[in-house]
Design a protein around this motif. Sequence first.
Motif, mmCIF file in Angstrom:
data_model
loop_
_atom_site.group_PDB
_atom_site.id
_atom_site.type_symbol
_atom_site.label_atom_id
_atom_site.label_comp_id
_atom_site.label_asym_id
_atom_site.label_seq_id
_atom_site.Cartn_x
_atom_site.Cartn_y
_atom_site.Cartn_z
ATOM 1 N N THR A 24 0.838 -1.202 0.000
ATOM 2 C CA THR A 24 0.000 0.000 0.000
ATOM 3 C C THR A 24 0.870 1.249 0.000
ATOM 4 O O THR A 24 0.578 2.228 -0.710
ATOM 5 C CB THR A 24 -0.936 0.002 1.220
ATOM 6 O OG1 THR A 24 -1.759 -1.169 1.174
ATOM 7 C CG2 THR A 24 -1.815 1.239 1.238
ATOM 8 N N ASP A 27 2.207 1.751 -3.453
ATOM 9 C CA ASP A 27 1.149 2.274 -4.330
ATOM 10 C C ASP A 27 0.948 3.772 -4.112
ATOM 11 O O ASP A 27 0.740 4.523 -5.073
ATOM 12 C CB ASP A 27 -0.164 1.532 -4.075
ATOM 13 C CG ASP A 27 -0.137 0.093 -4.568
ATOM 14 O OD1 ASP A 27 0.764 -0.257 -5.355
ATOM 15 O OD2 ASP A 27 -1.016 -0.690 -4.134
ATOM 16 N N GLU A 28 0.991 4.200 -2.856
ATOM 17 C CA GLU A 28 0.807 5.622 -2.552
ATOM 18 C C GLU A 28 1.948 6.463 -3.114
ATOM 19 O O GLU A 28 1.727 7.557 -3.654
ATOM 20 C CB GLU A 28 0.717 5.826 -1.034
ATOM 21 C CG GLU A 28 -0.529 5.239 -0.391
ATOM 22 C CD GLU A 28 -1.802 5.954 -0.806
ATOM 23 O OE1 GLU A 28 -1.751 7.163 -1.097
ATOM 24 O OE2 GLU A 28 -2.860 5.287 -0.861
ATOM 25 N N ALA A 31 1.532 6.635 -6.889
ATOM 26 C CA ALA A 31 0.408 7.508 -7.244
ATOM 27 C C ALA A 31 0.754 8.984 -7.070
ATOM 28 O O ALA A 31 0.314 9.829 -7.846
ATOM 29 C CB ALA A 31 -0.813 7.147 -6.398
#
Length: 205
Positions: A24, A27-28, A31
């Motif tokens: 996670t 992914d952050e 992004a």
Amino acid sequence: MTEEEARRWISDRFGVSRETLLGTLVDEVIAEAGQQNLISPSTMSAIWARHVVDSAQLLALAGDDNRAWLDIGTGAGFPGLVIACLTERPVTLCEPRRRRADFLERTASRLGLADRVAVEACKVERLSGDYPVISARAVATLDALFAAAAGVSGRTTTWLLPKGRGALEEVEAARKTWHGSFHVEHSITDPESYIVVATGVRRRR
């Protein structure tokens, strides 16, 4: 170390749930890359090896307890948020750049870590306290780091400082101004990188 090997390295040592949490975080970071330059674009395709495992390897040098950890110049969350994901330690992330500090606060909340991750949007010179473990990854020279963080460190502080090929030269330069026990460990992610581990650091008189 390939990306697959890096993820396996994490799951083998810390478990699948911790690997998922770090997924996670990755992914952050990816992004957010379109909004601000958190990590070098050239390392994006190797983020697990170059940033996640590179951060996680510090834990083996920090001791087995859950002492508080200060990470100076956290940037994208490496190593500070990785440490928080893999342990139950209270972690303080010192990041003077406001946009990056905002990203760290949002990400800590999304990771469910906001109760023990504090983000300080300031230079380390403005902090107070006495941190048992201090890390700083690609922030400044040893001499500059020790001077800047003198107000938040003590003789029992363990310093974990990833460095490049000039690590030994930095240690020799720091010894001119600072007492302490210094040793250098090889990084497991890059044969030309090192980790300086220092304890008992105090300014020479």
